[in-house]
Design a protein around this motif. Structure first.
Motif, short mmCIF file in Angstrom:
data_model
loop_
_atom_site.label_atom_id
_atom_site.label_comp_id
_atom_site.label_asym_id
_atom_site.label_seq_id
_atom_site.Cartn_x
_atom_site.Cartn_y
_atom_site.Cartn_z
N ALA A 159 0.84 -1.20 0.00
CA ALA A 159 0.00 0.00 0.00
C ALA A 159 0.87 1.25 0.00
O ALA A 159 0.56 2.25 -0.67
CB ALA A 159 -0.93 0.00 1.21
N ASP A 160 1.99 1.21 0.73
CA ASP A 160 2.90 2.36 0.74
C ASP A 160 3.57 2.54 -0.62
O ASP A 160 3.73 3.68 -1.09
CB ASP A 160 3.95 2.19 1.83
N VAL A 161 3.97 1.44 -1.25
CA VAL A 161 4.60 1.56 -2.56
C VAL A 161 3.62 2.17 -3.56
O VAL A 161 4.01 2.94 -4.45
CB VAL A 161 5.13 0.21 -3.05
N ARG A 162 2.32 1.85 -3.42
CA ARG A 162 1.32 2.45 -4.31
C ARG A 162 1.28 3.97 -4.13
O ARG A 162 0.99 4.70 -5.08
CB ARG A 162 -0.05 1.84 -4.06
N LYS A 163 1.57 4.47 -2.93
CA LYS A 163 1.62 5.92 -2.72
C LYS A 163 2.78 6.53 -3.49
O LYS A 163 2.65 7.64 -4.04
CB LYS A 163 1.74 6.22 -1.23
N LEU A 164 3.89 5.83 -3.54
CA LEU A 164 5.02 6.31 -4.33
C LEU A 164 4.72 6.23 -5.82
O LEU A 164 5.11 7.10 -6.60
CB LEU A 164 6.27 5.49 -4.00
#
Length: 200
Positions: A159-164
């Motif tokens: 989910a954090d990588v999707r923010k990037l």
């Protein structure tokens, strides 16, 4: 709703316009859109269908050699069987953003602030630069292995990588991730930013 790389290629070519999924609850809706690696799909219909009513032609439009192959791919019956009709609406807007690597000082400052904001909102503390650096060093590494480097569970890490990715800094591969040209350019500019390193 995920698609394998060969199917994505055929969606981009316009030869795949249907999908079949077993769901307890649909994850897409009529009139909505779905962003994929092939581009943005316009969802034209989401209907419950009986397996026996699927035709050979529909199976081919879903990227299968025939109906039997399609049904075998669905696995055990869990939930309703849905037929999803779609068309390729256009390029993923993030794709153009990822290619923008000629960053101005203003671009770098804005991106740094966005990363700082993500860091400040995270209970575990700063994470953005370390994740970008690790993806840059290990393109194609599986998400569970990347997450383990930070002592994290896979789902919240992804989910954090999707923010990037939403900032145009990373892109998904068939397995794992890599930095986009924009992400590489940013990391070159902010490489001296201090942030905890991942676990060895």
């Amino acid at each position: 709703m995920l698609f394998k790389r060969p199917v994505l290629d055929r969606i981009a070519a316009g030869t795949v316009t249907l999908a079949f999924r077993r769901w307890r609850r649909p994850t897409v809706r009529d009139g909505g859109t779905l962003t994929t690696l092939a581009g943005v799909l316009a969802i034209e219909a989401v209907d419950i269908v009986a397996a026996g009513r699927i035709t050979e032609a529909e199976a081919r439009l879903a990227g299968f050699a025939g109906r039997d192959d399609l049904l075998a791919s669905l696995g055990p019956a869990k939930g309703e069987l849905y037929r999803i009709a779609f068309r390729l609406q256009g390029e993923d807007p993030r794709a153009a953003l990822r290619r923008q690597h000629d960053l101005t000082d203003e671009d770098v400052a804005a991106l740094r602030e966005r990363l700082d904001r993500l860091d400040r909102s995270a209970r575990r503390g700063a994470w953005t630069r370390a994740v970008l650096r690790l993806i840059g060093e290990r393109p194609g590494m599986r998400a569970p292995e990347l997450a383990a480097r930070f002592g994290r569970e896979t789902a919240p890490f992804k989910a954090d990588v999707r923010k990037l990715k939403a900032l145009g800094l990373t892109e998904s591969l068939e397995v794992g991730y890599r930095l986009s040209p924009r992400g590489r350019a940013l990391l070159d500019r902010i490489g001296r930013d201090i942030e905890p390193a991942p676990r060895p």
